[in-house]
Write a protein that holds these residues in place. Structure first.
Motif, PDB file in Angstrom:
ATOM      1  N   GLU A 117      11.818  -7.941   5.136  1.00 24.58           N
ATOM      2  CA  GLU A 117      10.500  -8.334   4.623  1.00 24.58           C
ATOM      3  C   GLU A 117       9.296  -7.649   5.277  1.00 24.58           C
ATOM      4  O   GLU A 117       8.231  -7.576   4.681  1.00 24.58           O
ATOM      5  CB  GLU A 117      10.330  -9.859   4.780  1.00 24.58           C
ATOM      6  CG  GLU A 117      11.427 -10.687   4.114  1.00 24.58           C
ATOM      7  CD  GLU A 117      11.425 -10.572   2.600  1.00 24.58           C
ATOM      8  OE1 GLU A 117      10.376 -10.205   2.028  1.00 24.58           O
ATOM      9  OE2 GLU A 117      12.478 -10.835   1.987  1.00 24.58           O
ATOM     10  N   LEU A 118       9.426  -7.168   6.496  1.00 28.29           N
ATOM     11  CA  LEU A 118       8.238  -6.722   7.226  1.00 28.29           C
ATOM     12  C   LEU A 118       8.145  -5.209   7.428  1.00 28.29           C
ATOM     13  O   LEU A 118       7.101  -4.707   7.829  1.00 28.29           O
ATOM     14  CB  LEU A 118       8.172  -7.424   8.592  1.00 28.29           C
ATOM     15  CG  LEU A 118       8.110  -8.953   8.561  1.00 28.29           C
ATOM     16  CD1 LEU A 118       7.979  -9.497   9.983  1.00 28.29           C
ATOM     17  CD2 LEU A 118       6.959  -9.446   7.691  1.00 28.29           C
ATOM     18  N   VAL A 119       9.238  -4.502   7.191  1.00 32.23           N
ATOM     19  CA  VAL A 119       9.199  -3.040   7.349  1.00 32.23           C
ATOM     20  C   VAL A 119       9.771  -2.376   6.101  1.00 32.23           C
ATOM     21  O   VAL A 119      10.477  -3.009   5.321  1.00 32.23           O
ATOM     22  CB  VAL A 119       9.982  -2.570   8.605  1.00 32.23           C
ATOM     23  CG1 VAL A 119       9.317  -3.078   9.867  1.00 32.23           C
ATOM     24  CG2 VAL A 119      11.440  -3.017   8.544  1.00 32.23           C
ATOM     25  N   GLU A 120       9.450  -1.103   5.941  1.00 36.90           N
ATOM     26  CA  GLU A 120       9.925  -0.355   4.783  1.00 36.90           C
ATOM     27  C   GLU A 120      10.689   0.872   5.267  1.00 36.90           C
ATOM     28  O   GLU A 120      10.324   1.491   6.258  1.00 36.90           O
ATOM     29  CB  GLU A 120       8.750   0.101   3.903  1.00 36.90           C
ATOM     30  CG  GLU A 120       7.843  -1.016   3.403  1.00 36.90           C
ATOM     31  CD  GLU A 120       6.836  -1.484   4.437  1.00 36.90           C
ATOM     32  OE1 GLU A 120       6.352  -0.633   5.220  1.00 36.90           O
ATOM     33  OE2 GLU A 120       6.547  -2.694   4.473  1.00 36.90           O
ATOM     34  N   GLY A 121      11.729   1.220   4.525  1.00 36.25           N
ATOM     35  CA  GLY A 121      12.461   2.450   4.815  1.00 36.25           C
ATOM     36  C   GLY A 121      13.389   2.336   6.011  1.00 36.25           C
ATOM     37  O   GLY A 121      13.553   1.265   6.599  1.00 36.25           O
ATOM     38  N   PRO A 122      13.995   3.457   6.405  1.00 38.41           N
ATOM     39  CA  PRO A 122      14.946   3.462   7.519  1.00 38.41           C
ATOM     40  C   PRO A 122      14.261   3.191   8.854  1.00 38.41           C
ATOM     41  O   PRO A 122      13.120   3.606   9.058  1.00 38.41           O
ATOM     42  CB  PRO A 122      15.538   4.872   7.468  1.00 38.41           C
ATOM     43  CG  PRO A 122      14.492   5.702   6.779  1.00 38.41           C
ATOM     44  CD  PRO A 122      13.826   4.795   5.802  1.00 38.41           C
ATOM     45  N   GLN A 123      14.969   2.517   9.744  1.00 44.47           N
ATOM     46  CA  GLN A 123      14.390   2.115  11.030  1.00 44.47           C
ATOM     47  C   GLN A 123      15.288   2.516  12.201  1.00 44.47           C
ATOM     48  O   GLN A 123      16.510   2.479  12.101  1.00 44.47           O
ATOM     49  CB  GLN A 123      14.203   0.592  11.074  1.00 44.47           C
ATOM     50  CG  GLN A 123      13.337   0.026   9.969  1.00 44.47           C
ATOM     51  CD  GLN A 123      11.891   0.472  10.068  1.00 44.47           C
ATOM     52  OE1 GLN A 123      11.321   0.500  11.164  1.00 44.47           O
ATOM     53  NE2 GLN A 123      11.294   0.813   8.937  1.00 44.47           N
TER      54      GLN A 123
END
Length: 282
Positions: A117-123
């Motif tokens: 919910e809080l980040v987008e894309g690869p981490q």
């Protein structure tokens, strides 16, 4: 994509050398936000928008997002223009709830919520101590979201392993009393009180008893003088993880918290190298 490593690291280490209490008001570039979740505690976090892959920092047990490593990573990600998120687990730091009411499973759900919910894309997940255990659990649950893992003094299965290493008589006493005074040098009491329920629940999340199926790059940094979590735990993780791209970095004088300026410099260099590798491959 080539970078001037030395310049970045020199700038970074100078910032890290400032005493935490003196720099706190200056170095907080992001503001605390709160994620309201149905039937779950509000989660406190600080987010820096930027490029992919993003970096997410997972604190250790009874820790929070305001530590030196977490703050240093924000400065570093800002200098590169990459996104970054740090947060407090349920019952810890600025998040809602009391720590005693939560467990490994609940904190794993916190990490998954952040990813969903809080980040987008690869981490790139950077896990400190217990956060290293949680990053492995998150990577198993959300492999498609994980670009790489960086463990700092990774405490995989730690509470369970430590409990099972106790003499039989001591384990019986703990079970009768319903809690264990887990020794620590990191608070005034000299121990953390862990309930038997907490320990039993933690057993459901152990990862070292079988192969760990993941293929992303993994970097494990551990100090040989870590008196909290033995360095051989990182070696065990490396043996279990099925990825072909895994390095273990041992620091001869490194302690558990790995917060000395040279420790932080190594952490930053390691993540910068991973970002370089991932963006070049992309």
């Amino acid at each position: 994509m080539l970078r001037n490593y030395c310049k970045l690291l020199q700038i970074h280490v100078r910032k890290c050398a400032v005493p935490h209490h003196a720099a706190a008001g200056v170095r907080h570039k992001t503001t605390i936000q709160y994620a309201a979740r149905p039937d779950m505690p509000k989660l406190a976090y600080r987010k820096l928008k930027g490029k992919s892959p993003g970096v997410v920092f997972l604190p250790g047990f009874a820790s929070n997002m305001g530590g030196l490593k977490a703050e240093a990573l924000e400065e570093f990600c800002k200098s590169l223009g990459h996104s970054y998120l740090r947060f407090d687990y349920s019952g810890c730091g600025s998040s809602e709830g009391e720590m005693k009411n939560f467990n490994i499973g609940a904190w794993k759900k916190d990490v998954l919520y952040v990813l969903d919910e809080l980040v987008e894309g690869p981490q790139i997940l950077v896990g400190s101590s217990m956060g290293g255990w949680l990053m492995l659990l998150a990577a198993l649950s959300r492999p498609e979201r994980i670009a790489a893992l960086v463990g700092i003094s990774t405490a995989a299965d730690h509470f369970v392993t430590a409990f099972h290493a106790l003499p039989i008589e001591t384990k019986k006493e703990v079970e009768e009393q319903g809690s264990w005074k887990f020794p620590t040098k990191h608070n005034e009491e000299g121990f953390y009180t862990l309930s038997v329920d907490f320990l039993k629940e933690a057993e459901n999340h152990c990862v070292l008893h079988s192969p760990i199926p993941m293929s992303c790059p993994v970097r494990l940094i551990h100090g040989l003088k870590d008196s909290d979590v033995p360095w051989h735990v990182s070696m065990q993780v490396a043996e279990r993880v099925l990825s072909n791209d895994i390095d273990v970095i041992l620091r001869k004088h490194g302690l558990h918290r790995m917060s000395e300026k040279d420790d932080i410099k190594l952490m930053v260099y390691t993540i910068d190298d991973l970002i370089d590798k991932l963006t070049t491959l992309g």
